[in-house]
Structure formats: structure tokens, C-alpha cells
Design a protein around this motif. Sequence first.
Motif, PDB file in Angstrom:
ATOM      1  N   GLY A  77      -2.396  -7.203   5.820  1.00 39.19           N
ATOM      2  CA  GLY A  77      -1.587  -7.312   4.608  1.00 39.19           C
ATOM      3  C   GLY A  77      -2.081  -8.427   3.704  1.00 39.19           C
ATOM      4  O   GLY A  77      -2.118  -8.283   2.486  1.00 39.19           O
ATOM      5  N   ALA A  78      -2.460  -9.549   4.305  1.00 41.96           N
ATOM      6  CA  ALA A  78      -2.974 -10.668   3.515  1.00 41.96           C
ATOM      7  C   ALA A  78      -4.280 -10.292   2.826  1.00 41.96           C
ATOM      8  O   ALA A  78      -4.502 -10.643   1.658  1.00 41.96           O
ATOM      9  CB  ALA A  78      -3.176 -11.895   4.401  1.00 41.96           C
ATOM     10  N   LEU A  79      -5.155  -9.592   3.525  1.00 37.93           N
ATOM     11  CA  LEU A  79      -6.408  -9.148   2.915  1.00 37.93           C
ATOM     12  C   LEU A  79      -6.151  -8.174   1.767  1.00 37.93           C
ATOM     13  O   LEU A  79      -6.805  -8.242   0.721  1.00 37.93           O
ATOM     14  CB  LEU A  79      -7.309  -8.495   3.963  1.00 37.93           C
ATOM     15  N   ALA A  80      -5.199  -7.274   1.953  1.00 34.95           N
ATOM     16  CA  ALA A  80      -4.872  -6.313   0.899  1.00 34.95           C
ATOM     17  C   ALA A  80      -4.312  -7.026  -0.331  1.00 34.95           C
ATOM     18  O   ALA A  80      -4.667  -6.684  -1.465  1.00 34.95           O
ATOM     19  CB  ALA A  80      -3.884  -5.282   1.411  1.00 34.95           C
ATOM     20  N   ARG A  81      -3.446  -8.026  -0.123  1.00 38.22           N
ATOM     21  CA  ARG A  81      -2.893  -8.775  -1.254  1.00 38.22           C
ATOM     22  C   ARG A  81      -3.987  -9.548  -1.989  1.00 38.22           C
ATOM     23  O   ARG A  81      -4.008  -9.618  -3.214  1.00 38.22           O
ATOM     24  CB  ARG A  81      -1.800  -9.726  -0.780  1.00 38.22           C
ATOM     25  N   ARG A  82      -4.937 -10.122  -1.230  1.00 37.46           N
ATOM     26  CA  ARG A  82      -6.029 -10.863  -1.854  1.00 37.46           C
ATOM     27  C   ARG A  82      -6.915  -9.926  -2.679  1.00 37.46           C
ATOM     28  O   ARG A  82      -7.303 -10.240  -3.802  1.00 37.46           O
ATOM     29  CB  ARG A  82      -6.868 -11.568  -0.793  1.00 37.46           C
ATOM     30  N   ASP A  83      -7.226  -8.765  -2.119  1.00 35.95           N
ATOM     31  CA  ASP A  83      -8.044  -7.795  -2.865  1.00 35.95           C
ATOM     32  C   ASP A  83      -7.328  -7.311  -4.119  1.00 35.95           C
ATOM     33  O   ASP A  83      -7.959  -7.119  -5.161  1.00 35.95           O
ATOM     34  CB  ASP A  83      -8.399  -6.602  -1.970  1.00 35.95           C
ATOM     35  N   LYS A  85      -5.144  -9.004  -5.878  1.00 33.66           N
ATOM     36  CA  LYS A  85      -5.169 -10.105  -6.842  1.00 33.66           C
ATOM     37  C   LYS A  85      -6.533 -10.197  -7.518  1.00 33.66           C
ATOM     38  O   LYS A  85      -6.622 -10.371  -8.740  1.00 33.66           O
ATOM     39  CB  LYS A  85      -4.846 -11.417  -6.134  1.00 33.66           C
ATOM     40  N   GLN A  86      -7.612 -10.025  -6.741  1.00 34.71           N
ATOM     41  CA  GLN A  86      -8.953 -10.054  -7.323  1.00 34.71           C
ATOM     42  C   GLN A  86      -9.155  -8.891  -8.291  1.00 34.71           C
ATOM     43  O   GLN A  86      -9.776  -9.045  -9.338  1.00 34.71           O
ATOM     44  CB  GLN A  86     -10.009 -10.018  -6.228  1.00 34.71           C
ATOM     45  N   SER A  87      -8.619  -7.751  -7.942  1.00 35.98           N
ATOM     46  CA  SER A  87      -8.734  -6.579  -8.812  1.00 35.98           C
ATOM     47  C   SER A  87      -8.007  -6.812 -10.137  1.00 35.98           C
ATOM     48  O   SER A  87      -8.525  -6.477 -11.208  1.00 35.98           O
ATOM     49  CB  SER A  87      -8.169  -5.359  -8.106  1.00 35.98           C
ATOM     50  N   HIS A  88      -6.814  -7.393 -10.065  1.00 35.50           N
ATOM     51  CA  HIS A  88      -6.058  -7.698 -11.292  1.00 35.50           C
ATOM     52  C   HIS A  88      -6.808  -8.720 -12.150  1.00 35.50           C
ATOM     53  O   HIS A  88      -6.860  -8.585 -13.371  1.00 35.50           O
ATOM     54  CB  HIS A  88      -4.659  -8.222 -10.964  1.00 35.50           C
ATOM     55  N   GLN A  89      -7.382  -9.743 -11.512  1.00 34.27           N
ATOM     56  CA  GLN A  89      -8.129 -10.749 -12.266  1.00 34.27           C
ATOM     57  C   GLN A  89      -9.353 -10.135 -12.931  1.00 34.27           C
ATOM     58  O   GLN A  89      -9.670 -10.445 -14.078  1.00 34.27           O
ATOM     59  CB  GLN A  89      -8.549 -11.899 -11.347  1.00 34.27           C
ATOM     60  N   HIS A  90     -10.025  -9.242 -12.223  1.00 37.57           N
ATOM     61  CA  HIS A  90     -11.199  -8.588 -12.792  1.00 37.57           C
ATOM     62  C   HIS A  90     -10.792  -7.726 -13.992  1.00 37.57           C
ATOM     63  O   HIS A  90     -11.475  -7.721 -15.018  1.00 37.57           O
ATOM     64  CB  HIS A  90     -11.894  -7.735 -11.723  1.00 37.57           C
ATOM     65  N   GLY A  91      -9.681  -7.015 -13.856  1.00 33.62           N
ATOM     66  CA  GLY A  91      -9.180  -6.203 -14.971  1.00 33.62           C
ATOM     67  C   GLY A  91      -8.807  -7.053 -16.162  1.00 33.62           C
ATOM     68  O   GLY A  91      -9.085  -6.687 -17.316  1.00 33.62           O
ATOM     69  N   GLU A  92      -8.173  -8.191 -15.928  1.00 32.19           N
ATOM     70  CA  GLU A  92      -7.816  -9.092 -17.025  1.00 32.19           C
ATOM     71  C   GLU A  92      -9.064  -9.640 -17.706  1.00 32.19           C
ATOM     72  O   GLU A  92      -9.104  -9.765 -18.940  1.00 32.19           O
ATOM     73  CB  GLU A  92      -6.948 -10.231 -16.507  1.00 32.19           C
TER      74      GLU A  92
END
Length: 119
Positions: A77-83, A85-92
Motif C-alpha cells: 500500500g505504501a508503494l502504491a501511494r508513493r507511485d 504521488k509521483q504520477s500526480h507530480q509528473h502530471g502537474e
Amino acid sequence: MIVILGVVILLAAAIIIAVSVISNSAHILPTSSFSAFGYHVTGSTGILLLHGVILGAIAMLGLSLILAGARRSSRRGALARRDLKQSHQHGENLNHAHDEAAADENIAPSPGTPHRDIP
């Protein structure tokens, strides 16, 4: 799957221990025989202690399987949340870069003004 196996093992050990204690509650310290589910164990109190230790070890095995499965689920779950968050940052970052490019296209530099690079 590991958690379910751990729960089954722990419950089986707990049920056997509870039935053994309840069915032999009349004896404070059984010296001749001990029974659980109709199975009679004859021998000394040392044998009774050995059976208790074995059941306790089985219960601990079940508990450790439950905790290992929960730890694994928590880590995934922690890995999924981190991924995420990275995906959202990349999109932003992509949206920000697109907005800057659109703004640069709308504003034409005046003649004679050197073009500046935007970092």
C-alpha cells in the motif's frame, strides 16, 4: 492468502486449547489422563506440558503468519501511494510546462529583443 492461513492455524490452536481446558476443568492438576475431543492422553504432567508447549508454538506460528501478511500488505500500500504521488507530480509538471509553452507562444518578443531561455 498468508493471513487467512495464519488465522486458520491460530483459531485451530485456540479452539483445541480452550476445549482442553474446559473439558478438564474438574482436575486442578491431572496426573492420570487428559482428554480433548474424546482423545485421551495418558502420562505425566510433563507430557501435558509438552502438549501445551506444542500448541502454543502452533498458535505463535499462526500469529506470525498473520503479522507477516499484514506487513506485506502495508508495504504494498505504501508503494502504491508513493507511485500515485509521483504520477500526480509528473502530471502537474507536464501541465505547468504546457501552460508556459502556451504563454510563450501568445507573447511575441519585440524586434531587437534577444530571446531568453526559461529554465
